[in-house]
Write an enzyme that holds these catalytic residues in place. Structure first.
Site, PDB file in Angstrom:
ATOM      1  N   GLY A 100      -7.989 -22.074 -10.382  1.00  0.00           N
ATOM      2  CA  GLY A 100      -8.523 -23.104 -11.257  1.00  0.00           C
ATOM      3  C   GLY A 100      -8.568 -22.675 -12.713  1.00  0.00           C
ATOM      4  O   GLY A 100      -8.224 -21.549 -13.070  1.00  0.00           O
ATOM      5  N   HIS A 127     -34.124 -22.920  -7.341  1.00  0.00           N
ATOM      6  CA  HIS A 127     -33.159 -21.953  -6.804  1.00  0.00           C
ATOM      7  C   HIS A 127     -31.985 -21.874  -7.776  1.00  0.00           C
ATOM      8  O   HIS A 127     -31.488 -22.898  -8.230  1.00  0.00           O
ATOM      9  CB  HIS A 127     -32.659 -22.407  -5.428  1.00  0.00           C
ATOM     10  CG  HIS A 127     -31.917 -21.349  -4.671  1.00  0.00           C
ATOM     11  ND1 HIS A 127     -30.672 -20.887  -5.056  1.00  0.00           N
ATOM     12  CD2 HIS A 127     -32.244 -20.646  -3.549  1.00  0.00           C
ATOM     13  CE1 HIS A 127     -30.268 -19.959  -4.207  1.00  0.00           C
ATOM     14  NE2 HIS A 127     -31.198 -19.788  -3.293  1.00  0.00           N
ATOM     15  N   VAL A 174     -14.646 -25.215 -17.933  1.00  0.00           N
ATOM     16  CA  VAL A 174     -15.561 -25.629 -16.877  1.00  0.00           C
ATOM     17  C   VAL A 174     -16.244 -26.937 -17.249  1.00  0.00           C
ATOM     18  O   VAL A 174     -16.660 -27.140 -18.390  1.00  0.00           O
ATOM     19  CB  VAL A 174     -16.605 -24.522 -16.584  1.00  0.00           C
ATOM     20  CG1 VAL A 174     -17.385 -24.145 -17.817  1.00  0.00           C
ATOM     21  CG2 VAL A 174     -17.542 -24.930 -15.462  1.00  0.00           C
ATOM     22  N   SER A 175     -16.350 -27.828 -16.286  1.00  0.00           N
ATOM     23  CA  SER A 175     -17.065 -29.090 -16.467  1.00  0.00           C
ATOM     24  C   SER A 175     -18.557 -28.856 -16.305  1.00  0.00           C
ATOM     25  O   SER A 175     -18.996 -28.256 -15.314  1.00  0.00           O
ATOM     26  CB  SER A 175     -16.589 -30.102 -15.426  1.00  0.00           C
ATOM     27  OG  SER A 175     -17.516 -31.157 -15.263  1.00  0.00           O
ATOM     28  N   LYS A 176     -19.349 -29.322 -17.266  1.00  0.00           N
ATOM     29  CA  LYS A 176     -20.799 -29.175 -17.158  1.00  0.00           C
ATOM     30  C   LYS A 176     -21.338 -29.907 -15.937  1.00  0.00           C
ATOM     31  O   LYS A 176     -22.339 -29.506 -15.352  1.00  0.00           O
ATOM     32  CB  LYS A 176     -21.475 -29.692 -18.428  1.00  0.00           C
ATOM     33  CG  LYS A 176     -21.238 -28.829 -19.658  1.00  0.00           C
ATOM     34  CD  LYS A 176     -22.009 -29.356 -20.849  1.00  0.00           C
ATOM     35  CE  LYS A 176     -21.792 -28.486 -22.087  1.00  0.00           C
ATOM     36  NZ  LYS A 176     -22.294 -27.112 -21.913  1.00  0.00           N
ATOM     37  N   ALA A 177     -20.661 -30.985 -15.555  1.00  0.00           N
ATOM     38  CA  ALA A 177     -21.122 -31.793 -14.424  1.00  0.00           C
ATOM     39  C   ALA A 177     -20.785 -31.173 -13.074  1.00  0.00           C
ATOM     40  O   ALA A 177     -21.417 -31.498 -12.069  1.00  0.00           O
ATOM     41  CB  ALA A 177     -20.522 -33.191 -14.503  1.00  0.00           C
ATOM     42  N   LYS A 178     -19.798 -30.260 -13.035  1.00  0.00           N
ATOM     43  CA  LYS A 178     -19.353 -29.691 -11.759  1.00  0.00           C
ATOM     44  C   LYS A 178     -19.657 -28.209 -11.624  1.00  0.00           C
ATOM     45  O   LYS A 178     -19.908 -27.714 -10.523  1.00  0.00           O
ATOM     46  CB  LYS A 178     -17.850 -29.930 -11.584  1.00  0.00           C
ATOM     47  CG  LYS A 178     -17.479 -31.401 -11.491  1.00  0.00           C
ATOM     48  CD  LYS A 178     -15.975 -31.594 -11.349  1.00  0.00           C
ATOM     49  CE  LYS A 178     -15.618 -33.075 -11.249  1.00  0.00           C
ATOM     50  NZ  LYS A 178     -14.154 -33.282 -11.125  1.00  0.00           N
ATOM     51  N   GLN A 206     -10.105 -21.894 -16.669  1.00  0.00           N
ATOM     52  CA  GLN A 206     -11.270 -21.226 -17.255  1.00  0.00           C
ATOM     53  C   GLN A 206     -12.199 -22.236 -17.910  1.00  0.00           C
ATOM     54  O   GLN A 206     -13.388 -21.963 -18.081  1.00  0.00           O
ATOM     55  CB  GLN A 206     -10.836 -20.160 -18.272  1.00  0.00           C
ATOM     56  CG  GLN A 206     -10.414 -18.856 -17.617  1.00  0.00           C
ATOM     57  CD  GLN A 206     -10.390 -17.677 -18.577  1.00  0.00           C
ATOM     58  OE1 GLN A 206      -9.345 -17.315 -19.079  1.00  0.00           O
ATOM     59  NE2 GLN A 206     -11.538 -17.084 -18.821  1.00  0.00           N
TER      60      GLN A 206
END
Length: 297
Positions: A178, A89, A182-186, A180
């Site tokens: 927030g 998904h 971005v955390s790859k983990a989040k 621009q």
């Protein structure tokens, strides 16, 4: 009055196998009564779980619902790493999608206010890029349009799966809250408010993704099919592809109509179509379940 002043929030999290994380997310809500989880829908193939959270909005108080959902979001971000996730998904983040719906006599403006406040907190406190849509966003932009701009529908792994962390270091679309960065983990979060949306999934017994995509396309409003219906064709285990449907106006176009059209299109493709299913209860059933939970607590 309580029965007439309820808000509903659906929280979709990109995890279904990590039971420890899911249990922690569910515990996070408990300090914020009268908020309660009235439904949980897990799908291991999709690597996704949906929670339906309800709380009273009586007397202008919306803090219980907002605080409960914020606690769930924070716990999800603390316990789940998108870089380790895979599923069939699509998703944009650990907490992929949050949607608020009015129940009974509650207005869309009331739940929109809660959605907007929550989004600001997720962006400013948790430092996750957060996008507003629907009635919570001043231009009334759609969830679908945000997802398309962020590449939501493009699988990044063989077998038509979505795997690993967010692909970009900077989001190409300025978030409503927030950073621009971005955390790859989040990943990122989409938060919105709208009228009731039903999710209805129909299994097609096939490995022919192109054929099932044709069926999905012809079922959707975008493809000239049923009004207010959005669809995706998603692999759902060995030998099964689901036509996953969002029914944006379920009182006008429901699961029976969707089922009938997909069965007809399936026959034209020479494919066997199974019986579809809803992933959640109706609004009336949700109110009833919530009241039962309150009375038995």
């Amino acid at each position: 009055m309580l029965r007439e002043m309820l808000g509903c929030c659906k929280v979709y999290i990109s995890e279904a196998r990590n039971k420890t994380a899911l249990e922690a997310i569910e515990r996070a809500l408990k300090p914020f009564p009268p908020a309660a989880i009235v439904n949980k829908f897990e799908d291991a193939a999709y690597g996704r779980v949906g929670y339906t959270v309800v709380s009273s909005l009586a007397n202008g108080s919306s803090s219980s619902l907002k605080n409960a959902v914020f606690a769930m979001v924070k716990t999800a971000l603390d316990t789940i790493n998108l870089e380790l996730h895979c599923g069939s998904h699509p998703r944009l983040g650990v907490v992929d999608h949050i949607c608020f719906h009015p129940l009974s006599q509650t207005s869309i403006e009331q739940v929109s206010s809660v959605a907007n406040s929550l989004a600001m907190d997720i962006g400013s406190i948790l430092r996750v890029p957060t996008y507003l849509y629907g009635a919570a966003e001043k231009e009334q932009c759609t969830l679908d349009s945000i997802r398309r701009k962020l590449g939501y529908f493009k699988a990044n792994r063989e077998g038509h799966e979505w795997a690993g962390g967010f692909d970009l270091e900077m989001v190409p679309l300025k978030p409503d809250a927030g950073p621009q960065e971005v955390s790859k983990a989040k990943g990122v979060v989409a938060v919105g408010a709208c009228g009731w949306v039903s999710n209805y999934n129909v299994p097609v017994m096939s490995n022919d993704l192109k054929a099932v995509r044709r069926i999905a396309r012809k079922t959707s409003e975008r493809g000239g099919g049923l009004a207010s219906v959005q669809t995706m064709a998603l692999v759902h285990g060995e030998g099964v592809i689901e036509v996953a449907c969002n029914l944006l106006n379920p009182s006008q176009v429901g699961g029976d109509e969707v089922q009938g059209l997909i069965e007809r299109l399936g026959r034209e493709e020479g494919l066997l179509v199974g019986k579809g299913y809803y992933t959640d209860y109706t609004p009336d059933q949700i109110v009833e379940r919530y009241m039962d939970l309150l009375n038995n607590s």
